[in-house]
Design an enzyme around this catalytic site. Structure first.
Site, short mmCIF file in Angstrom:
data_model
loop_
_atom_site.label_atom_id
_atom_site.label_comp_id
_atom_site.label_asym_id
_atom_site.label_seq_id
_atom_site.Cartn_x
_atom_site.Cartn_y
_atom_site.Cartn_z
N PRO A 114 46.08 38.97 38.15
CA PRO A 114 46.54 40.32 38.48
C PRO A 114 46.57 40.56 39.98
O PRO A 114 45.74 40.03 40.72
CB PRO A 114 45.48 41.23 37.84
CG PRO A 114 44.62 40.38 37.01
CD PRO A 114 44.86 38.96 37.34
N GLY A 115 47.52 41.35 40.39
CA GLY A 115 47.58 41.78 41.79
C GLY A 115 48.15 40.76 42.74
O GLY A 115 48.08 40.93 43.96
N GLU A 166 16.10 39.56 50.17
CA GLU A 166 17.32 39.30 50.95
C GLU A 166 17.06 38.31 52.07
O GLU A 166 17.87 37.42 52.32
CB GLU A 166 17.89 40.61 51.52
CG GLU A 166 18.39 41.58 50.45
CD GLU A 166 19.38 40.97 49.47
OE1 GLU A 166 20.14 40.07 49.86
OE2 GLU A 166 19.37 41.37 48.29
P1 ADP Z 1 50.95 41.92 39.70
O1 ADP Z 1 52.18 42.39 39.04
O2 ADP Z 1 50.94 40.44 39.98
O3 ADP Z 1 49.69 42.34 39.04
P2 ADP Z 1 51.85 43.68 41.75
O4 ADP Z 1 53.18 43.10 42.04
O5 ADP Z 1 51.84 44.86 40.87
O6 ADP Z 1 50.88 42.58 41.15
O7 ADP Z 1 51.12 43.98 43.13
C1 ADP Z 1 50.50 45.20 43.41
C2 ADP Z 1 50.65 45.56 44.85
O8 ADP Z 1 49.93 44.65 45.67
C3 ADP Z 1 52.06 45.48 45.35
O9 ADP Z 1 52.72 46.69 45.13
C4 ADP Z 1 51.89 45.18 46.82
O10 ADP Z 1 51.65 46.36 47.55
C5 ADP Z 1 50.65 44.35 46.85
N1 ADP Z 1 50.97 42.91 46.84
C6 ADP Z 1 50.62 42.04 45.88
N2 ADP Z 1 51.05 40.80 46.19
C7 ADP Z 1 51.70 40.90 47.36
C8 ADP Z 1 52.39 39.95 48.19
N3 ADP Z 1 52.47 38.66 47.86
N4 ADP Z 1 52.95 40.40 49.32
C9 ADP Z 1 52.86 41.69 49.67
N5 ADP Z 1 52.25 42.64 48.93
C10 ADP Z 1 51.66 42.25 47.78
ZN ZN Z 2 19.59 38.09 45.30
#
Ligand code: ADP
Ligand code: ZN
Ligand code: MG
Length: 627
Positions: A222-223, A442
Site C-alpha cells: 500500500p501507498g 533505553e
Molecule cells: P497505492 O495505490 O499504491 O496504495 P497511491 O497511489 O494511492 O498508493 O498513493 C497515495 C499517495 O502517495 C499519492 O497520492 C501520492 O501523493 C503519494 N505517492 C505514492 N507513491 C508515490 C510516488 N511513487 N511518487 C510520488 N508520490 C507518491
Molecule cells: Zn526496549
C-alpha cells in the site's frame, strides 16, 4: 437538456434537501420562540420519563397538567418540582394499556386533563411538512440511486461520484496526473510508456499486426503509488479513467457484483479509448474454490464475469484494464493468463534514490529552508512508502504553519519523521522509580547498540513517550540494505535484548517489567527466521517455512508439506540457542559498563533526550568504541 424523469429527479433531490435544511435551521426555531406556554408544540417531546416515575410525581403532587394523545397511550405531562429545577417542564410518558384507571386518580389529584384526537400527537403543522419533505427526499434519493443510467458518456464532466452515476464506478475525464508526478518507479513508467502510446496512437501497433496487452497488473504494498501510476497513464494519454474497488463488489447481494462488472465494461467500451482501474482486485480475484468452507458464490460470479468481459473485447477496442493488488500470490491463475492480466509490474517501496525523487516531487510546491537536505531525509527514512513521504512533507508543512514560521526547516521535518515512525509524542513521566527503570532500559539498548561493531549507530535516546512506547532509542540506518549478514542480525538481536538485560542486571530478576514485550517479540521473530528462512543456524541451509498465508485466503491450505515433528523441535531448539547466546552477550556488555550506564541514566533523566553523537562521545571516555 432533455426534460426526462432523471433530470427532474436530479434537480428535485438537492432542492428538497435544501428546503428541508432551511426549514430546520430557520423556520422551526423561529416558530418555537413564538410558541406560547400552553401550546403543546412538538418541541417538547425531547424529555421522557417512565410510567412509574410519573406515578411518583403524581403522588408528590408535582403534576399540573396531562394532555393525552394517541388514544390515551401517550401523555405529555406538565410538572413542576424541586427535581425539575422548580420550573414547569413538559415530559412525555408512554402509558400502559390500562391507562384508563388513571383518569380518576388524576381527577383526585386535581390535575388538569385534556385529550386530543388520534394521531394528533405527531401532526403539528410544522412536523407534518417536515415529515413530508423528509419522506419525499428519501424516496427521490432511492429512485435516483436505483435507476440505471442509460448512458454515462459525457467525458467533459469531472469525476462523477457515488450516487451521481452508476453506484461505485468513478469516472474522471481528466485525472490531471502526469508521469512527472510519480517518482522512483522508473521501470514501471517505462513499461507504461508503451501503453500510453497505444492509447494515443493505436495504429502504430495495429498496422504491424501487434496486439497490445488488455490488462496490466500492478503489484506492490500500500501507498507505493499504484493508483497514482494508473491515473498518470490516463492523464498522459488524455483518456478517461474509470475506477472501482474490488472490495466494493464483495459486499453486494449475489449477482449484483457480476452485473456491475458488465456495466463497468459497457461504459468503458462506450468511452474508449480509456483506462479501467480495478483497485484491490484480490478481493474478487482470489483463487476460486479453495478457502475454507467452500467458495464464495458472489465473488466467483463476479470474477467469472470479469474474465468473460476481458476475453470479450477485441485487442484494439482501446480499453486497457489496470488492476492493483498487494498480493499477487493469491490471485486466481485464470486472471493471469495471456489475454487477461498477462503483464505484471511490481511497484515496491522505494530505495534511497527513489525516496529522494519522491521527496523532490512533494517539496516542489512547498517553501523549504536551505538547511534542509532532502538527501538526508531520504537516508533516514528506509521503509517509507511514497504515501508516507508525501505525508511526511505535509506534516512538516502543517507544523511550520503552527509554529508561525514561513519556511520548513529540518526541525519540523525531524518532528514529522518521529511522529510517522513512532506515533504522537506524549507528556514526559515525572521522576519516579519507573522512569528510572525505563531510562536504564533505553540506555541498555543504546550502549549495547553502540558497542557492537555490526549494529547501526544510535541516533538518539529519549524518554519522551510516543505512541505505545514510553521511551525510545532511535538508530540511524546506515544505508538501504537488501542483504543483511548473519552478524548484523545477531547484533540486532543483542541490541534488542539490551533493554531487558539492563533491567535484570540493575534491578534484579524480580523487578523486570512488561516494557520489553515488544523487543522480545522482535527478537524471537528474527531468531526464528535465521533458522527457518535464512539457513543461519546449526539446522543448516534449509528453508523450512512455506510462505505463511491465511487459510481463509485460499491456496495456502493446499501448498507445501508440513515440517515433521523432529524438524519442529529442531527449529525450536536452535531459536532458543541463538537467543540465549545473544542475551548472555547483552548481559556481559551491561555488566562491564555499569559506570557509564549509571552516568548516562542520570543525564537522560535530567535532559529527556541524548543525541547520538553526544552519547558516543561520553561512552568513548570510558571504553573503546568499535571502529
Ligand atoms: P497505492 O495505490 O499504491 O496504495 P497511491 O497511489 O494511492 O498508493 O498513493 C497515495 C499517495 O502517495 C499519492 O497520492 C501520492 O501523493 C503519494 N505517492 C505514492 N507513491 C508515490 C510516488 N511513487 N511518487 C510520488 N508520490 C507518491
Ligand atoms: Zn526496549
Ligand atoms: Mg491505491
Amino acid at each position: 437538456m432533455k426534460w426526462s424523469w432523471r433530470n427532474v429527479l436530479m434537480w428535485f433531490l438537492p432542492i428538497s434537501v435544501a428546503l428541508f435544511l432551511i426549514w430546520q435551521e430557520l423556520i422551526i426555531p423561529a416558530m418555537n420562540n413564538s410558541t406560547s406556554q400552553t401550546d403543546i408544540g412538538k418541541n417538547i417531546a425531547s424529555s421522557r420519563m417512565t410510567y412509574g416515575r410519573f406515578l411518583e410525581y403524581l403522588d408528590m403532587g408535582w403534576v399540573k397538567k396531562v394532555d393525552l394523545y394517541d388514544n390515551g397511550h401517550t401523555a405529555i405531562v406538565e410538572a413542576v418540582g424541586p427535581d425539575l429545577g422548580n420550573r414547569v417542564q413538559r415530559i412525555r410518558v408512554e402509558l400502559p394499556a390500562l391507562g384508563q384507571e388513571l383518569i380518576p386518580k388524576l381527577k383526585a389529584a386535581n390535575v388538569d386533563i385534556d385529550a386530543h384526537p388520534i394521531d394528533n400527537d405527531s401532526s403539528s403543522p410544522v412536523e407534518t411538512i417536515e415529515n413530508l419533505l423528509v419522506s419525499i427526499a428519501i424516496v427521490a434519493g432511492l429512485i435516483f440511486i436505483f435507476r440505471r443510467p442509460n448512458n454515462i458518456g459525457d467525458p467533459n464532466r469531472q469525476a462523477r461520484a457515488f450516487g451521481q452515476s452508476n453506484a461505485n464506478v468513478q469516472m474522471e475525464a481528466d485525472t490531471g496526473v502526469q508521469f512527472d508526478d510519480v517518482a522512483g518507479v522508473d521501470e514501471a513508467k517505462e513499461e507504461f510508456q508503451e501503453v500510453v502510446t497505444f492509447l494515443k496512437k493505436p495504429e502504430v501497433f495495429t498496422d504491424l499486426g501487434a496486439t497490445v496487452p488488455k490488462g496490466v497488473l500492478l503489484v506492490g504494498p500500500p501507498g507505493t503509488g499504484k493508483t497514482l501510476l494508473a491515473k498518470a497513464i490516463a492523464g498522459e494519454a488524455g483518456v478517461p479513467f474509470f475506477s472501482v474497488s474490488g472490495s466494493e463488489f464483495v459486499e453486494m447481494f449475489v449477482g449484483v457484483g457480476a452485473s456491475r462488472v458488465r456495466d463497468l465494461f459497457k461504459q468503458a467500451k462506450a468511452n474508449a479509448p480509456c483506462i479501467v482501474f480495478i483497485d484491490e482486485i484480490d478481493a474478487v480475484g482470489r483463487q476460486r474454490g479453495t478457502g475454507i468452507g467452500g467458495g464464495n458464490d458472489e465473488r466467483e460470479q463476479t470474477l467469472n464475469q470479469m474474465l468473460t468481459e476481458m476475453d470479450g473485447f477485441e485487442g484494439n477496442t482501446g480499453v486497457i484494464v489496470i488492476a492493483a493488488t498487494n498480493r499477487a500470490d493469491i490471485l486466481d491463475s485464470a486472471l493471469l493468463r495471456p489475454g487477461r492480466f498477462d503483464r505484471q509490474i511490481t511497484v515496491d517501496v522505494p530505495d534511497c534514490k527513489g525516496r529522494l525523487e519522491i521527496l523532490k516531487v512533494h517539496s516542489n510546491n512547498k517553501k523549504i529552508d536551505n538547511d534542509v537536505s532532502l538527501q538526508a531525509i531520504a537516508r533516514r527514512t528506509p521503509g517509507f512508502s511514497g504515501a508516507d513521504l508525501a505525508n511526511l512533507m505535509n506534516e512538516a508543512a502543517i507544523l511550520t504553519v503552527r509554529r508561525g514560521k514561513s519556511l520548513i526547516t529540518s526541525s519540523e521535518i525531524d518532528v514529522a519523521i518521529d511522529r510517522i515512525v513512532a506515533g504522537m509524542e506524549g507528556t514526559p513521566l515525572v521522576d519516579s522509580k519507573s522512569k528510572r527503570l525505563i531510562a536504564y532500559h533505553e540506555i541498555g539498548h543504546a550502549i549495547v547498540g553502540t558497542l557492537l561493531k555490526n549494529h547501526d549507530n544510535v541516533q538518539k535516546v529519549t524518554l519522551m513517550p510516543r505512541g505505545q512506547a514510553r521511551g525510545l532509542t532511535w538508530f540511524m540506518p546506515s544505508e538501504d540494505q537488501t542483504l543483511i549478514s548473519r552478524s548484523q542480525i545477531l547484533a540486532r538481536i543483542v541490541g534488542a535484548l539490551g533493554g531487558r538485560a539492563a533491567e535484570t542486571v540493575i534491578f534484579g530478576d524480580s523487578e523486570v517489567t512488561t516494557g520489553a514485550g515488544n523487543d522480545l517479540q522482535q527478537v524471537t521473530s528474527m531468531a526464528r527466521q535465521m533458522v527457518t528462512r535464512f539457513g543461519m543456524s546449526k539446522v543448516g541451509p534449509l528453508s523450512l517455512e512455506s510462505e505463511s498465508g491465511d487459510p481463509f485466503l485460499g491456496r495456502s491450505m493446499m501448498s507445501g508439506s508440513e515440517p515433521s515433528e523432529r524438524v519442529v523441535t529442531d527449529i525450536d531448539k536452535q531459536t532458543r540457542a541463538i537467543i540465549a547466546e545473544c542475551y548472555q552477550q547483552a548481559i556481559n556488555i551491561i555488566k562491564a559498563n555499569r559506570v557509564v550506564i549509571d552516568y548516562l541514566v542520570d543525564l537522560l533523566i535530567e535532559k529527556e533526550t541524548i543525541e547520538g553523537h553526544e552519547l558516543q562521545e561520553i561512552i568513548s571516555n570510558y571504553t573503546k568504541l568499535p571502529v
